[in-house]
Design a protein around this motif. Structure first.
Motif, PDB file in Angstrom:
ATOM      1  N   LEU A  83       0.872  -1.182   0.000  1.00  0.00           N
ATOM      2  CA  LEU A  83       0.000   0.000   0.000  1.00  0.00           C
ATOM      3  C   LEU A  83       0.909   1.232   0.000  1.00  0.00           C
ATOM      4  N   PRO A  84       1.302   1.696  -1.185  1.00  0.00           N
ATOM      5  CA  PRO A  84       2.376   2.698  -1.272  1.00  0.00           C
ATOM      6  C   PRO A  84       1.969   4.147  -1.043  1.00  0.00           C
ATOM      7  N   VAL A  85       0.691   4.452  -0.866  1.00  0.00           N
ATOM      8  CA  VAL A  85       0.351   5.845  -0.577  1.00  0.00           C
ATOM      9  C   VAL A  85       0.968   6.224   0.770  1.00  0.00           C
ATOM     10  N   ASP A  86       1.560   7.402   0.833  1.00  0.00           N
ATOM     11  CA  ASP A  86       2.298   7.798   2.034  1.00  0.00           C
ATOM     12  C   ASP A  86       2.100   9.259   2.412  1.00  0.00           C
ATOM     13  N   ARG A  87       1.111   9.908   1.791  1.00  0.00           N
ATOM     14  CA  ARG A  87       0.827  11.307   2.079  1.00  0.00           C
ATOM     15  C   ARG A  87      -0.686  11.527   2.063  1.00  0.00           C
ATOM     16  N   ALA A  88      -1.109  12.544   2.779  1.00  0.00           N
ATOM     17  CA  ALA A  88      -2.488  13.016   2.690  1.00  0.00           C
ATOM     18  C   ALA A  88      -2.482  14.516   2.927  1.00  0.00           C
ATOM     19  N   VAL A  89      -3.309  15.227   2.176  1.00  0.00           N
ATOM     20  CA  VAL A  89      -3.496  16.650   2.405  1.00  0.00           C
ATOM     21  C   VAL A  89      -4.990  16.868   2.614  1.00  0.00           C
ATOM     22  N   ALA A  90      -5.337  17.650   3.641  1.00  0.00           N
ATOM     23  CA  ALA A  90      -6.743  17.849   4.006  1.00  0.00           C
ATOM     24  C   ALA A  90      -7.092  19.325   4.047  1.00  0.00           C
ATOM     25  N   ILE A  91      -8.293  19.653   3.568  1.00  0.00           N
ATOM     26  CA  ILE A  91      -8.816  21.019   3.623  1.00  0.00           C
ATOM     27  C   ILE A  91     -10.321  20.947   3.879  1.00  0.00           C
ATOM     28  N   PRO A  92     -10.805  21.447   5.012  1.00  0.00           N
ATOM     29  CA  PRO A  92     -12.252  21.507   5.216  1.00  0.00           C
ATOM     30  C   PRO A  92     -12.842  22.679   4.440  1.00  0.00           C
ATOM     31  N   CYS A  93     -14.093  22.561   4.043  1.00  0.00           N
ATOM     32  CA  CYS A  93     -14.717  23.652   3.292  1.00  0.00           C
ATOM     33  C   CYS A  93     -16.193  23.773   3.653  1.00  0.00           C
ATOM     34  N   ALA A  94     -16.787  24.861   3.196  1.00  0.00           N
ATOM     35  CA  ALA A  94     -18.209  25.103   3.411  1.00  0.00           C
ATOM     36  C   ALA A  94     -19.034  24.356   2.367  1.00  0.00           C
ATOM     37  N   TYR A  95     -20.302  24.145   2.703  1.00  0.00           N
ATOM     38  CA  TYR A  95     -21.236  23.667   1.695  1.00  0.00           C
ATOM     39  C   TYR A  95     -21.473  24.785   0.682  1.00  0.00           C
ATOM     40  N   LEU A 153       3.309  12.017  -7.147  1.00  0.00           N
ATOM     41  CA  LEU A 153       2.687  13.341  -7.071  1.00  0.00           C
ATOM     42  C   LEU A 153       3.373  14.159  -5.991  1.00  0.00           C
ATOM     43  N   SER A 154       3.624  15.435  -6.287  1.00  0.00           N
ATOM     44  CA  SER A 154       4.229  16.306  -5.281  1.00  0.00           C
ATOM     45  C   SER A 154       3.158  16.824  -4.323  1.00  0.00           C
ATOM     46  N   ASP A 155       3.621  17.297  -3.179  1.00  0.00           N
ATOM     47  CA  ASP A 155       2.689  17.851  -2.194  1.00  0.00           C
ATOM     48  C   ASP A 155       1.942  19.054  -2.759  1.00  0.00           C
ATOM     49  N   ASP A 156       2.654  19.904  -3.483  1.00  0.00           N
ATOM     50  CA  ASP A 156       2.017  21.093  -4.054  1.00  0.00           C
ATOM     51  C   ASP A 156       0.958  20.712  -5.084  1.00  0.00           C
ATOM     52  N   GLU A 157       1.259  19.702  -5.899  1.00  0.00           N
ATOM     53  CA  GLU A 157       0.285  19.253  -6.895  1.00  0.00           C
ATOM     54  C   GLU A 157      -0.953  18.658  -6.220  1.00  0.00           C
ATOM     55  N   ALA A 158      -0.733  17.905  -5.140  1.00  0.00           N
ATOM     56  CA  ALA A 158      -1.866  17.312  -4.433  1.00  0.00           C
ATOM     57  C   ALA A 158      -2.751  18.398  -3.833  1.00  0.00           C
ATOM     58  N   ALA A 159      -2.130  19.397  -3.207  1.00  0.00           N
ATOM     59  CA  ALA A 159      -2.900  20.485  -2.602  1.00  0.00           C
ATOM     60  C   ALA A 159      -3.666  21.259  -3.661  1.00  0.00           C
ATOM     61  N   ALA A 160      -3.038  21.500  -4.813  1.00  0.00           N
ATOM     62  CA  ALA A 160      -3.700  22.237  -5.889  1.00  0.00           C
ATOM     63  C   ALA A 160      -4.896  21.454  -6.434  1.00  0.00           C
ATOM     64  N   THR A 161      -4.724  20.141  -6.595  1.00  0.00           N
ATOM     65  CA  THR A 161      -5.830  19.305  -7.067  1.00  0.00           C
ATOM     66  C   THR A 161      -6.995  19.348  -6.095  1.00  0.00           C
ATOM     67  N   LEU A 162      -6.681  19.267  -4.805  1.00  0.00           N
ATOM     68  CA  LEU A 162      -7.739  19.282  -3.800  1.00  0.00           C
ATOM     69  C   LEU A 162      -8.451  20.628  -3.783  1.00  0.00           C
ATOM     70  N   ARG A 163      -7.685  21.709  -3.821  1.00  0.00           N
ATOM     71  CA  ARG A 163      -8.292  23.042  -3.821  1.00  0.00           C
ATOM     72  C   ARG A 163      -9.250  23.216  -4.998  1.00  0.00           C
ATOM     73  N   ALA A 164      -8.853  22.710  -6.146  1.00  0.00           N
ATOM     74  CA  ALA A 164      -9.646  22.900  -7.361  1.00  0.00           C
ATOM     75  C   ALA A 164     -10.978  22.173  -7.314  1.00  0.00           C
ATOM     76  N   THR A 165     -11.101  21.190  -6.425  1.00  0.00           N
ATOM     77  CA  THR A 165     -12.337  20.399  -6.373  1.00  0.00           C
ATOM     78  C   THR A 165     -13.240  20.781  -5.201  1.00  0.00           C
TER      79      THR A 165
END
Length: 504
Positions: A240-252, A293-305
């Motif tokens: 199970l090679p995933v080794d990072r997570a980035v989290a951002i809570p948001c409003a409805y 995937l880099s940390d910055d790319e992961a954060a950008a992907t999450l922000r965009a969604t």
């Protein structure tokens, strides 16, 4: 109190694991008069694992003597009927893993054997049509389970909650029951020179907290089990090679958006994204492999969604999937992240904390710490972690995505037990129940079929009925399931009625 009995338990670390331990042990051990002390520092942040759970969390509420509605109000909780998987077999694909049964067995033959027979004959009615939990969830509805209920109407439910608020509520409960909280950093652990047992924790305030039994809830650091006792950690990143997570809570989004009674997990280029709807916000995170995937790319992907305003900056978490080789060492039991980590794909973090506590109570020692108890605890824990690990591996191995990360997952050599499960299901829909499995057959069925693993044949006993007879019975089930689901209130209305206030 008789001689030799454990007289004091010291919990190192707070957060979800620490305060779950304090709340449960303070209730179950109350008749023994055992002193419980928890040491945590408000200057040290917690990971806050477990915003999504499995139905075992409600068993924990009951065993710990907690009022379910009160916990839900305090932690801004919502109901969870299962997990919706998006994109795991390609773009625009999806399936649901419910907390409940599919259809009804007949004449000693499992429902899915009859379903396989019809499917092979061209009937493409999906499994979720025969699951009340699935139909409720996908229509945004919720109801209190019927008891007794027909098989096709049986389901269970879990909760989504704010992990920090949950831990705070447990702290209030535990302290009211007499648990002593020490707000300080642990700067030294004292051990016995002869036996190696832990004797006391020394803090930056000059306090010395002695104990007979210690519970390590210090997170990934594993101050007691890892740093002090030196227990090795088995690294499972090859599986199970995933080794990072980035989290951002948001409003409805604006307006009275529905509160979905399920977790959504969406496959991404280098991992997967979670969406957890709470009453006051949405939890979002991207779990990924840093080799892809880099940390910055992961954060950008999450922000965009994100569907609403972000409530915080990205929170980055680094981890190594695996477990301590021994979780109970000497007079110390590791719990939560100190014991091991399995990514939150199936929301098992809190389930593993609770099962660890149940196991500790079942094998609770005297102050002699008989090694036979620790050996059994460690044997069961090893099996439990491996069974959950294999269930998670299945999700990745059976994917049909094209990105390099996902192609590598399909090439992952499978553990023997998982390979055997897959072979037997693919051969004839045979389910194999192994010792200390967290997930029952309906969960394995949901993932097998959802990811496109279909039996080559069905149980010959399913031929006791003709296809026409089976289709007629199945039609009645789908109609009854649809009728029950349609009669239920929306999840938002159910929350308002159950919790006595507005949900949102």
């Amino acid at each position: 109190m008789s001689a030799g009995r454990v007289r004091s338990v010291v919990i190192a670390g707070g957060g979800t694991a620490g305060w779950m331990a304090a709340a449960l042990l303070s209730r179950r051990l109350a008749p023994l008069g055992i002193a419980i002390t928890l040491v945590e520092s408000t200057t040290i942040g917690t990971v806050g694992v477990g915003e999504a759970t499995t139905p075992a969390i409600r068993d924990f509420f009951a065993e710990a003597g907690l009022d379910e509605a009160e916990v839900m109000r305090a932690s801004n909780a919502t109901a969870k009927l299962g997990i919706l998987f998006d994109g795991w077999t390609g773009e625009d694909s999806g399936f649901f893993h419910p907390f409940g049964l599919y259809g009804s067995p007949s004449n000693g033959v499992d429902f899915h054997q009859y379903w396989s027979k019809l499917h092979a004959g061209g009937n493409r009615t999906t499994l979720d049509r025969y699951s009340l939990a699935s139909q409720l969830a996908l229509s945004g509805r919720m109801m209190t389970p019927l008891r007794p209920a027909p098989d096709y109407g049986f389901f269970d439910w879990a909760v989504h909650f704010d992990a920090a608020l949950f831990a705070h509520h447990l702290r209030e409960v535990a302290e009211a029951r007499g648990v002593t909280r020490v707000d300080a950093r642990i700067n030294r652990v004292e051990r016995c020179g002869e036996t190696g047992r832990l004797l006391s924790l020394h803090t930056d305030t000059g306090a010395q907290i002695s104990g007979d039994l210690f519970i390590d809830c210090t997170g990934f650091r594993a101050l007691l089990a890892g740093e002090t006792l030196g227990e090795p950690y088995d690294d499972w990143r090859t599986l199970l090679p995933v080794d990072r997570a980035v989290a951002i809570p948001c409003a409805y989004r604006e307006g009275a958006a529905p509160i979905e009674p399920y977790t959504r997990v969406t496959a991404r280029a280098a991992g997967w994204q979670w969406r957890i709807p709470l009453r006051h916000r949405i939890g979002n995170g991207y779990v990924y492999a840093s080799s892809h995937l880099s940390d910055d790319e992961a954060a950008a992907t999450l922000r965009a969604t994100l569907e609403g305003e972000a409530f915080a900056e990205p929170n980055l978490l680094r981890f190594t999937t695996g477990r301590r080789q021994r979780v109970w060492v000497s007079n110390c039991v590791a719990l939560g992240l100190a014991a091991g980590f399995l990514e939150p794909l199936e929301s098992t973090s809190i389930t593993l904390i609770y099962s660890g506590l149940q196991r500790l109570l079942a094998l609770f020692p005297d102050d002699g710490m008989n090694p036979a108890l620790a050996d059994e605890y460690n044997r069961i824990t090893r099996l439990e972690y491996e069974r959950v690990r294999d269930f998670l591996i299945l999700h990745y191995w059976a994917n049909r995505r094209s990105e390099p990360f996902w192609a590598e997952r399909r090439a992952t050599p499978l553990p023997d037990g998982l390979a055997r499960k897959i072979r037997l299901f693919a051969a004839r829909g045979r389910m194999v129940r192994m010792e200390w499995e967290t997930f029952a057959d309906p969960s394995w069925l949901a993932i097998f079929v959802g990811l496109g693993i279909m039996p080559e044949a069905w149980d010959p006993l399913a031929d006791s009925f003709t296809s026409q007879q089976i289709e007629s019975a199945f039609g009645r089930i789908t109609r009854d399931v649809a009728k029950l689901a349609a009669s239920a209130p929306t999840h938002r209305a159910w929350l308002a009625a159950r919790l006595g206030d507005s949900a949102g």
